[in-house]
Design a protein around this motif. Structure first.
Motif, short mmCIF file in Angstrom:
data_model
loop_
_atom_site.label_atom_id
_atom_site.label_comp_id
_atom_site.label_asym_id
_atom_site.label_seq_id
_atom_site.Cartn_x
_atom_site.Cartn_y
_atom_site.Cartn_z
N PRO A 176 -4.15 11.04 1.21
CA PRO A 176 -4.81 11.11 2.55
C PRO A 176 -4.36 9.98 3.48
O PRO A 176 -4.15 10.20 4.67
CB PRO A 176 -6.30 10.97 2.23
N ASN A 177 -4.21 8.75 2.92
CA ASN A 177 -3.84 7.63 3.78
C ASN A 177 -2.39 7.76 4.26
O ASN A 177 -2.06 7.30 5.36
CB ASN A 177 -4.05 6.30 3.06
N ALA A 186 -2.47 10.01 7.18
CA ALA A 186 -2.91 9.27 8.36
C ALA A 186 -1.75 8.45 8.92
O ALA A 186 -1.53 8.39 10.13
CB ALA A 186 -4.08 8.36 8.00
N SER A 238 -3.22 -0.96 8.11
CA SER A 238 -2.74 -0.15 6.99
C SER A 238 -1.72 0.87 7.49
O SER A 238 -0.66 1.08 6.88
CB SER A 238 -3.90 0.60 6.32
N GLN A 239 -2.05 1.51 8.61
CA GLN A 239 -1.14 2.52 9.16
C GLN A 239 0.15 1.89 9.64
O GLN A 239 1.24 2.44 9.45
CB GLN A 239 -1.81 3.27 10.31
N ARG A 273 -9.92 6.49 3.59
CA ARG A 273 -8.53 6.87 3.31
C ARG A 273 -7.99 7.74 4.43
O ARG A 273 -6.81 7.67 4.77
CB ARG A 273 -8.43 7.57 1.96
N SER A 274 -8.85 8.56 5.03
CA SER A 274 -8.39 9.41 6.14
C SER A 274 -8.01 8.56 7.35
O SER A 274 -7.35 9.04 8.27
CB SER A 274 -9.48 10.40 6.53
N ARG A 275 -8.46 7.29 7.35
CA ARG A 275 -8.12 6.39 8.46
C ARG A 275 -6.90 5.52 8.13
O ARG A 275 -6.53 4.64 8.91
CB ARG A 275 -9.31 5.51 8.81
N GLY A 276 -6.35 5.72 6.93
CA GLY A 276 -5.10 5.02 6.61
C GLY A 276 -5.17 4.01 5.49
O GLY A 276 -4.15 3.47 5.08
N LEU A 277 -6.37 3.72 4.96
CA LEU A 277 -6.47 2.74 3.88
C LEU A 277 -6.05 3.39 2.56
O LEU A 277 -6.52 4.49 2.24
CB LEU A 277 -7.91 2.23 3.74
N ASP A 278 -5.20 2.71 1.81
CA ASP A 278 -4.85 3.29 0.51
C ASP A 278 -6.05 3.12 -0.43
O ASP A 278 -7.03 2.46 -0.11
CB ASP A 278 -3.55 2.70 -0.06
#
Lengths: 251, 446
Positions: free
Chosen positions: A72-73, A76, A105-106, B394-399
């Protein structure tokens, strides 16, 4: 460009999406409407990779990359944003800390340098102002004690800060009063103005008065059964799904 | 076969005889007497076995075997200076002003220490001035067999006395280090802390050692806070992977005294932290907080008791545990409200987060209430990370690792909420967060 081909998804062993096809080109706004239980939320979760949504057939490509093989990440990081129907409360984590961690993170995923604390503060203040959000809200824990409208507005702040290339908004308009609806619509239109792609999942036509979609699809029983323009949404509003020959809760 | 209530430990007596010539204060007749009598009592009782309710979750059989070790030495001299300095640099918080007192392998280390030297503050080291400990050794607040063993074998310790209406301007850091030479050793330290009426002090105590050696840290502290005194205590337990860590703190609070205790347990293979308190004056307040972390053979045990002996007192307990695969914990918290302790206000909260199905958390709140006009509450939970929260992050980018880290940090952060103490507290919280991250970032080996 998002290309979904023959997507079949099961949840808890039950097939919800039964061969769904959808292509969204860059800069297009698509709306998906449909009766309860048609699979609208399942579609958004499957695209974004939630556990428990098992893809048994089909493909989802984003800019040519296979989304289904990604975490999922990573999705994103590829530019996807999911606006939640029910944004989750996270006690003990401040909005600021959450957003900064998410943004960095992104950026790490994209190979870009992390945003410095000072620059982040400027960015988030500017976005809060644009969306008419009280900066105090950003200091509070993520969605904790927020009203339904505040939660949805907070989703818009996150979307503005993370600046995705494709946003999937799952009933972002539900439970909003007319002022909150305008703010949310405004957030969506800002993104649209930058030529980003948007998939709106909605029950009601009223959001589409503010965000005029390029295409409207009707999802029923796990498939897209009708595609048209904004007029289709108006027809649905006037006649209902049954009036257009679509069975309510066909699943 | 029935288990015995107490474990016999014949080897300990022999070891005591071998070691006693090397103890501190052998020239003090009264001390040798106390040691001998305490040893007799310990030998008569032995170590508590698993049938003793208080020790249900920590089986001391391993300790009996450890104590039978033939190679006991008295490590008063000889720890490697370079290693000691390295450990000291890791344990010492340079961004907190104030004096620092260092013990290495159970003995005071003058070279690394700068003891408090202020008006209204009396400070002594056991090995230099055993007399200061005479009363607390002769009349221990608790005479359990482990307490007797500590009195018999005491290696070193510190004595802190604050005069009436004196506020220590800066905290004292007490640092206990174990070096690789501590393998097979038991380090029995003591502290005696007295605050006269209206006195205020803060002590930050850290325990640290390398992963290699198996050593036993066994520390007993007595705290007396007179009327309106305020004592604030932090414990950072960062012992090596094979260490056995046991601390007991016994506090007595008089009228309107306040005691804040923060207890952070991150290291050791087996750890037991006992915090025993008596609210012996009206309007006394006690605030116990703590967090413990365990994985792979680690056992963390928090054991508290609060005796509400007088009316209008308040006690608050807030403990959070995080357990990963192979980790085990126990929280046993007892509150006893005496018959005339009306208007008591006692809260207790213990929540545990299991990061793996192979982890174990035990929670045992106990309330014994003999008064009828009191407000007492307790809550204990054992749960897992929330899947919806994880997906949202996680949907916001955090692993996955970053999302878990954020959620675990948020889970334990509550122990610092509304924590008094100003700037030092911020520094300590920051250090705690760093250590938590360090713990989380280590690979889980199963």
């Amino acid at each position: 460009m998002l290309e979904i081909k023959n997507l079949r998804v099961t949840v808890g062993g039950k097939e919800i999406l039964k061969g769904l096809n959808l292509t969204i080109n860059d800069g297009e706004v698509h709306a998906i409407m449909g009766p309860n239980g048609a699979g609208k939320s399942t579609l958004s979760y499957a695209i974004c990779g939630k556990d428990g949504y098992e893809v048994i057939e089909g493909s989802v490509l984003y800019n040519g990359k296979d989304l289904l093989s990604m975490d999922p990440n990573e999705r994103a990081g590829e530019g996807l944003f999911l606006g939640f129907q029910y944004p989750v409360e996270i006690p003990g984590v401040s909005n600021m800390n959450f957003l900064r961690t998410a943004l960095n993170s992104q950026r790490r995923y994209q190979g870009a340098p992390e945003v410095k604390a000072v620059d982040f503060l400027k960015l988030i203040r500017a976005k809060a102002k644009e969306l008419d959000v009280d900066p105090e809200m950003l200091k509070r824990d993520v969605n904790v004690g927020f009203s339904g409208g505040e939660k949805k507005r907070n989703e818009m702040v996150q979307m503005a800060v993370l600046d995705p290339s494709m946003a999937i908004l799952d009933e972002t308009d539900s439970g909003l009063d007319i002022d909150a609806l305008r703010i949310v619509a405004d957030g969506i239109n800002r993104l649209r103005g930058q030529d980003k792609s948007i998939l709106l999942i909605t029950h009601y036509q009223r959001l589409l008065d503010y965000v005029v979609p390029d295409f409207v699809h009707v999802l029923a029983d796990g498939r897209i059964v009708k595609t048209g323009t904004k007029d289709l949404a108006l027809q649905l509003e006037a006649k209902g799904y049954a009036g257009l020959g679509i069975a309510e809760n066909a699943a | 076969m029935t288990l015995k209530r107490y474990l016999e430990t014949p080897e300990v007596g022999k070891n005591f005889e071998k070691r006693k010539a090397g103890f501190s204060g052998t020239d003090q007749g009264w001390l040798s007497d106390i040691r001998a009598r305490a040893m007799d009592k310990f030998m008569a009782a032995g170590l508590p076995g698993p049938k003793v309710e208080e020790w249900k979750y920590t089986n001391l059989g391993f300790l009996a075997r450890f104590l039978a070790n033939e190679n006991f030495k008295i490590l008063k001299t000889g720890p490697d200076a370079a290693e000691t300095k390295r450990l000291f640099d890791r344990a010492y918080m340079g961004n907190i002003a104030g004096s620092v007192v260092v013990f290495v392998n159970g003995y005071f280390n003058p070279a690394l220490s700068s003891c408090p030297d202020e008006d209204g503050v009396k400070f002594s080291i056991f090995s230099e001035n055993p007399e200061a400990f005479r009363q607390s050794l002769a009349e221990p607040k608790q005479a359990t067999s482990l307490n007797n063993l500590n009195r018999a074998m005491v290696t070193d310790g510190y004595y802190l006395e604050i005069s009436a209406q004196t506020t220590m301007p800066q905290p004292i850091q007490i640092i206990h280090l174990a070096t690789s030479g501590s393998d097979g050793q038991s380090l029995h330290t003591r502290a005696k802390i007295s605050l006269a009426a209206g006195a205020k002090a803060k002590v930050i105590e850290s325990f640290m050692g390398p992963d290699g050696p198996q050593y036993w840290t066994h520390m007993i502290s007595d705290v007396d806070a007179a009327e309106k005194a305020e004592f604030c205590y932090f414990q950072f337990q960062l012992q090596g992977k094979q260490a056995i860590h046991m601390t007991e703190m016994h506090s007595t609070l008089l009228e309107k005294a306040k005691f804040t205790h923060m207890n952070l347990q991150l290291g050791a293979e087996v750890s037991r932290s006992e915090i025993m308190n008596s609210l012996s004056g009206e309007y006394a307040e006690i605030d116990l907080r703590g967090a413990y972390f365990g994985r792979v053979k680690q056992s963390q045990d928090i054991f508290t008791r609060i005796n509400h002996d007088k009316p209008h007192c308040q006690s608050n307990q807030l403990f959070r545990g995080v357990l990963d695969a192979g980790g085990k914990s126990a929280f046993q918290g007892k509150v006893i409200v005496a018959r005339d302790a009306q208007k008591t206000n006692a809260d207790q909260s213990n929540k545990n987060l299991l990061l793996s199905r192979k982890a174990e958390a035990n929670a045992k709140p106990e309330l014994l209430i003999y008064a009828d006009d009191v407000k007492c509450s307790h809550g204990a939970t054992v749960g897992e990370l929330d899947r919806d929260q994880l997906f949202y992050l996680r949907s916001r980018g955090l692993d996955e690792a970053a999302a878990k880290e954020l959620l675990v940090e948020a889970f334990v952060a509550e122990v610092f909420s509304d924590m008094p103490g100003g700037g030092d507290t911020v520094v300590l919280q920051q250090r705690f967060i760093e250590k938590t991250r360090g713990w989380l970032s280590k690979e889980v080996s199963s």
